[in-house]
Design a protein around this motif. Structure first.
Motif, PDB file in Angstrom:
ATOM      1  N   ASP A 184      11.185  23.356  35.932  1.00  0.00           N
ATOM      2  CA  ASP A 184      11.663  21.945  36.211  1.00  0.00           C
ATOM      3  C   ASP A 184      10.694  21.054  35.475  1.00  0.00           C
ATOM      4  OD1 ASP A 184      12.696  19.221  36.433  1.00  0.00           O
ATOM      5  OD2 ASP A 184      13.015  19.405  38.660  1.00  0.00           O
ATOM      6  N   ASP A 185      10.762  20.366  34.230  1.00  0.00           N
ATOM      7  CA  ASP A 185       9.775  20.024  33.346  1.00  0.00           C
ATOM      8  C   ASP A 185       9.931  18.344  33.167  1.00  0.00           C
ATOM      9  OD1 ASP A 185       7.335  19.919  32.386  1.00  0.00           O
ATOM     10  OD2 ASP A 185       8.068  20.738  30.250  1.00  0.00           O
ATOM     11  N   PRO A 186      10.231  17.493  33.825  1.00  0.00           N
ATOM     12  CA  PRO A 186      10.430  16.102  33.293  1.00  0.00           C
ATOM     13  C   PRO A 186       9.015  15.432  32.947  1.00  0.00           C
ATOM     14  CG  PRO A 186      10.507  16.089  35.977  1.00  0.00           C
ATOM     15  CD  PRO A 186      10.278  17.771  35.422  1.00  0.00           C
ATOM     16  N   TYR A 187       7.966  15.925  33.493  1.00  0.00           N
ATOM     17  CA  TYR A 187       6.733  15.234  32.877  1.00  0.00           C
ATOM     18  C   TYR A 187       5.784  15.838  32.031  1.00  0.00           C
ATOM     19  CZ  TYR A 187       8.215  13.642  37.693  1.00  0.00           C
ATOM     20  OH  TYR A 187       8.872  13.194  39.031  1.00  0.00           O
ATOM     21  N   GLY A 188       6.471  17.052  31.562  1.00  0.00           N
ATOM     22  CA  GLY A 188       5.440  17.911  30.505  1.00  0.00           C
ATOM     23  C   GLY A 188       5.002  17.136  29.584  1.00  0.00           C
ATOM     24  N   ALA A 189       5.662  16.062  28.889  1.00  0.00           N
ATOM     25  CA  ALA A 189       4.962  15.320  27.723  1.00  0.00           C
ATOM     26  C   ALA A 189       3.743  14.031  28.123  1.00  0.00           C
ATOM     27  CB  ALA A 189       6.091  14.617  27.029  1.00  0.00           C
ATOM     28  N   LEU A 190       3.683  14.098  29.342  1.00  0.00           N
ATOM     29  CA  LEU A 190       2.744  13.003  29.881  1.00  0.00           C
ATOM     30  C   LEU A 190       1.380  13.329  30.034  1.00  0.00           C
ATOM     31  CD1 LEU A 190       5.293  10.930  32.136  1.00  0.00           C
ATOM     32  CD2 LEU A 190       4.889  10.874  29.797  1.00  0.00           C
ATOM     33  N   SER A 191       0.910  14.517  29.702  1.00  0.00           N
ATOM     34  CA  SER A 191      -0.258  14.731  29.895  1.00  0.00           C
ATOM     35  C   SER A 191      -1.327  13.578  28.907  1.00  0.00           C
ATOM     36  CB  SER A 191      -0.589  16.076  28.919  1.00  0.00           C
ATOM     37  OG  SER A 191      -2.004  16.015  28.442  1.00  0.00           O
ATOM     38  N   TYR A 192      -2.288  13.153  29.815  1.00  0.00           N
ATOM     39  CA  TYR A 192      -3.170  11.998  29.246  1.00  0.00           C
ATOM     40  C   TYR A 192      -3.890  12.284  28.122  1.00  0.00           C
ATOM     41  CZ  TYR A 192      -1.915  10.553  34.163  1.00  0.00           C
ATOM     42  OH  TYR A 192      -1.329  10.118  35.348  1.00  0.00           O
ATOM     43  N   SER A 193      -4.394  13.587  27.946  1.00  0.00           N
ATOM     44  CA  SER A 193      -5.083  13.846  26.847  1.00  0.00           C
ATOM     45  C   SER A 193      -4.060  14.139  25.611  1.00  0.00           C
ATOM     46  CB  SER A 193      -5.945  14.884  26.963  1.00  0.00           C
ATOM     47  OG  SER A 193      -5.243  16.195  27.275  1.00  0.00           O
ATOM     48  N   GLY A 194      -2.938  14.381  25.969  1.00  0.00           N
ATOM     49  CA  GLY A 194      -1.930  14.898  24.825  1.00  0.00           C
ATOM     50  C   GLY A 194      -1.774  16.481  24.679  1.00  0.00           C
ATOM     51  N   ASP A 195      -2.484  17.156  25.368  1.00  0.00           N
ATOM     52  CA  ASP A 195      -2.319  18.769  25.239  1.00  0.00           C
ATOM     53  C   ASP A 195      -1.259  19.157  25.938  1.00  0.00           C
ATOM     54  OD1 ASP A 195      -3.085  18.443  27.960  1.00  0.00           O
ATOM     55  OD2 ASP A 195      -4.295  20.115  28.123  1.00  0.00           O
TER      56      ASP A 195
ATOM     57  N   LEU B 286      -0.678   4.272  28.884  1.00  0.00           N
ATOM     58  CA  LEU B 286      -0.544   3.241  30.068  1.00  0.00           C
ATOM     59  C   LEU B 286      -0.850   4.052  31.357  1.00  0.00           C
ATOM     60  CD1 LEU B 286       0.533   0.128  30.909  1.00  0.00           C
ATOM     61  CD2 LEU B 286       2.865   1.507  31.069  1.00  0.00           C
ATOM     62  N   TYR B 287      -0.096   5.283  31.547  1.00  0.00           N
ATOM     63  CA  TYR B 287      -0.215   6.011  32.872  1.00  0.00           C
ATOM     64  C   TYR B 287      -1.613   6.195  33.177  1.00  0.00           C
ATOM     65  CZ  TYR B 287       4.890   5.955  32.989  1.00  0.00           C
ATOM     66  OH  TYR B 287       6.400   5.646  33.163  1.00  0.00           O
ATOM     67  N   ARG B 288      -2.337   6.900  31.918  1.00  0.00           N
ATOM     68  CA  ARG B 288      -3.726   7.152  31.874  1.00  0.00           C
ATOM     69  C   ARG B 288      -4.585   6.289  32.650  1.00  0.00           C
ATOM     70  NH1 ARG B 288      -8.503   6.776  30.083  1.00  0.00           N
ATOM     71  NH2 ARG B 288      -7.791   5.325  28.270  1.00  0.00           N
TER      72      ARG B 288
ATOM     73  N   MET C  17       2.676  11.017  36.846  1.00  0.00           N
ATOM     74  CA  MET C  17       3.151   9.695  37.664  1.00  0.00           C
ATOM     75  C   MET C  17       2.490   9.580  39.052  1.00  0.00           C
ATOM     76  SD  MET C  17       6.944   9.160  36.338  1.00  0.00           S
ATOM     77  CE  MET C  17       7.140   7.992  37.632  1.00  0.00           C
ATOM     78  N   PHE C  18       1.779  10.858  39.419  1.00  0.00           N
ATOM     79  CA  PHE C  18       1.479  10.790  40.980  1.00  0.00           C
ATOM     80  C   PHE C  18       0.302  11.405  41.339  1.00  0.00           C
ATOM     81  CE2 PHE C  18       6.051  11.941  40.253  1.00  0.00           C
ATOM     82  CZ  PHE C  18       6.502  10.727  40.844  1.00  0.00           C
ATOM     83  N   ILE C  19      -0.356  10.790  42.345  1.00  0.00           N
ATOM     84  CA  ILE C  19      -1.712  11.338  43.281  1.00  0.00           C
ATOM     85  C   ILE C  19      -1.140  11.728  44.616  1.00  0.00           C
ATOM     86  CG2 ILE C  19      -3.927  11.065  43.906  1.00  0.00           C
ATOM     87  CD1 ILE C  19      -4.043   8.715  41.641  1.00  0.00           C
ATOM     88  N   TRP C  20      -1.932  13.043  44.839  1.00  0.00           N
ATOM     89  CA  TRP C  20      -1.784  13.538  45.971  1.00  0.00           C
ATOM     90  C   TRP C  20      -2.433  13.349  47.225  1.00  0.00           C
ATOM     91  CZ3 TRP C  20       2.959  15.028  48.679  1.00  0.00           C
ATOM     92  CH2 TRP C  20       2.828  15.830  49.707  1.00  0.00           C
ATOM     93  N   VAL C  21      -2.498  13.038  48.565  1.00  0.00           N
ATOM     94  CA  VAL C  21      -3.629  12.560  49.179  1.00  0.00           C
ATOM     95  C   VAL C  21      -3.358  13.283  50.514  1.00  0.00           C
ATOM     96  CG1 VAL C  21      -4.423  10.633  50.688  1.00  0.00           C
ATOM     97  CG2 VAL C  21      -3.697  10.082  48.172  1.00  0.00           C
TER      98      VAL C  21
END
Lengths: 395, 395
Positions: free
Chosen positions: B201-212, B292-294, B321-325
């Motif tokens: 399941d890959d909804p966020y794959g394009a959202l790498s902050y560095s673009g890699d 924006l997200y970065r 989009m998420f941080i885990w605490v």
């Protein structure tokens, strides 16, 4: 690798209608097989204006995630539309679905266990059978005549413990029949007495050729009925916006099932529908659809009268999109279809619409997307084919 | 009357996230609970132009029923986008779904029988658990660390006979973690050896902050993977357009299940997506979302560093989009949420993301829809609350 499929997936088969539709996409085929509304009725200008209004005035909620229950203003509009003098529909009972088909899926999930008894008309809508069958019910085919299902012919044992009865009272797909008032009253009486839930599927209710409307089962026994409505036949199907109206206890479960199914119906398409209908547009638009379909139905009925041989019978629909044909006994409409396609005419065989024992000498004709001249030509070819095939039958 | 519900419906519960979202709609609440993309990223002008183009050039197919498999040009675009040097994706393997959520529903229906073993990460996406649970599987929680699931820690018995493993390799919801290359290779090796189907399941794959981008599991073992993609996080979620890519034998069953579920995804929204993306728009658009997200992630991480007390730990996401605490041992994030809401801050407790034994001292924070100043204020309030709550704990 070969993944291990679930038992229900192993039993899944593709819709005969959809497979046929693929074959009949060739332009030379005169197809009476489709269940598609006529694109001549699509209010393109209005949809265009709606999208412009939405995207220039409040684009964010139209493009963002939204509540599973649906767009509140649309739910309020639907509730008001279905409220009559005696029955008030609460917007909280409305759930917007991704087409009416999704409502069938959600009802199957929330109401059917493997082996649960489900009552259906004879014949019934194929898409409902497909949706329910994923939960592996046991179907009870309710004896039915030209006025619809005869619930009173079932025994107490048939009724008790059935999870629900699925019923399409107005211009049923596939038969085109409408349940008359007296039969509706009888059906409601039996259902209330037996504590039977009824799923009332009503995509064609507005398409009465004379413009009259019979009371819905929902209005006769609100607590016993889940009502399914759709914008596919009165606006456009490509937006996939339908709805259901259900008593609260069941509504809550349907919302949870929908959340798992697709989170919510597209925010954008729900708003397009609302923008299109909020000012009373359907009240002027629907009569134009009725008139178009009435005319084409008339053309087909006259052509059938002229070209179909003795031994073939059919109904005269008071609305909707379909005519149901009984071929001479012993003739198989699946075999007939193979030969018809060779002559560039198509229809849908009746067998897949039966939950149990199929009547193989039946077929469904749709007239709404075919221009009059092609209706006449197609029916003439089909009539000649049936006549030729009749010769070989031992009647 | 009280309808008899199916066993699965009796077990259905509403998503904790959605119930909380309702509470936190008050404007004074600083909510880190949402999983919504930032509406600042919605390409409104482009969507408007797309609707105009479609409705003025070819309105009928956009408003008519369409094929269950989806709009062919969109399927071809998706196939091309996911084809790499070594792996070519066939458009015939693509199925357009009504959001990625629907793909989870269809996979549950076609692959899970009651009691079937399904492997999931620890923790995993709540919406997948909701969808799969309707088919009543037995979940096996795969031991997982900060680099993702450790499939090699399972026994042969755990692996054999499992219907599939569900996995979110890029910036997972809820943890934000990404599976590194070495772990992916290891996972692929174990899966191929065991004949294990993997749902990627890959909804966020394009959202790498560095673009890699790391290679997908699909590219490593095409025959073993069903890949799920979505336009919700890179275009807009309100159109509800997602897709899956599956080997043909399974694809056929998924199409049949989708036909029963909603006939097809709206013709109009599919064409809008295609019009928006066909000219390479995403290649310039996605970098603006990443940036924006970065930035917002950075603001939140700095605020956490400043305001969260000792004993609290968290990850530093490389995208998504998420941080885990992880809260101090013994602290329950559901109880913490009640107190946080009283102080106008919200988050999602971690417990519902665990298929089996929950880690109650965990929570998920989302930063993408909250402006920087409010991120700082909300994190400061949350930090102070955690500090006060820590005092009473016997550590």
């Amino acid at each position: 690798m070969n993944p291990t499929l679930s038992q229900r997936a192993q039993k899944l088969t593709s819709s005969v209608i959809r497979e046929i539709l693929k074959i009949t996409e060739r332009p030379e085929v005169i197809s009476f097989a489709g269940g598609l509304p006529s694109p001549d009725t699509f209010p393109v200008e209005r949809v265009l204006a709606a999208t412009q209004t939405i995207l220039t005035t409040a684009p964010t909620p139209a493009l963002q995630y939204g509540p599973t229950e649906g767009y509140l203003q649309l739910r309020e509009w639907i509730a008001a539309r279905h409220s009559t003098g005696s029955v008030r529909i609460d917007p909280a009972d409305v759930l917007v679905t991704t087409g009416s088909q999704q409502a069938l899926d959600l009802l199957g999930k929330t109401l059917i266990d493997s082996g649960s008894r489900v009552l259906v008309e004879t014949p019934t809508y194929l898409g409902a059978l497909q949706a329910f069958s994923l939960s592996e019910p046991t179907y009870v085919s309710v004896p039915s005549d030209e006025h619809g299902p005869q619930l009173e012919m079932l025994t107490k044992e048939d009724l008790s413990g059935a999870r629900f009865m699925y019923c399409l009272p107005n211009f049923q797909n596939p038969t085109g029949r409408r349940i008359p008032l007296a039969r509706r009253e009888q059906l409601a009486k039996v259902a209330v007495e037996a504590g039977l839930l009824v799923v009332e599927d009503d995509p064609y209710g507005a398409l009465s050729y004379s413009g009259d409307a019979l009371p819905t089962l929902k209005s006769m026994m609100p607590e016993n009925v889940v009502y399914l409505g759709s914008f596919s036949k009165v606006l456009t199907p490509g937006l996939r916006v339908g709805y259901l109206i259900a008593p609260q206890a069941l509504h809550r479960k349907l919302v949870q099932a929908k959340q798992a199914a697709d989170l919510h119906t597209p925010s954008f398409t729900q708003r397009i529908v609302y923008e299109c209908v909020k000012d009373g547009f359907l009240d002027t638009h629907i009569p134009t659809i009725r008139e178009l379909y009435r005319q084409r139905c008339q053309v087909m009925l006259e052509a059938m009268q002229e070209h179909f041989p003795k031994g073939v019978s059919w109904n005269r629909p008071e609305g909707g999109m379909f005519i149901w044909v009984n071929l001479p006994t012993g003739m198989d409409s699946v075999e007939l279809l193979q030969k018809a396609i060779a002559e560039n005419v198509a229809f849908v065989p009746g067998a897949p619409f039966f939950a149990n024992e199929p009547q193989r000498n039946t077929l469904r004709l749709s007239f709404v997307t075919v221009p009059p001249e092609r209706i006449q030509r197609g029916i003439a070819a089909l009539g000649a084919l049936i006549e030729r095939e009749s010769v070989g039958l031992k009647v």
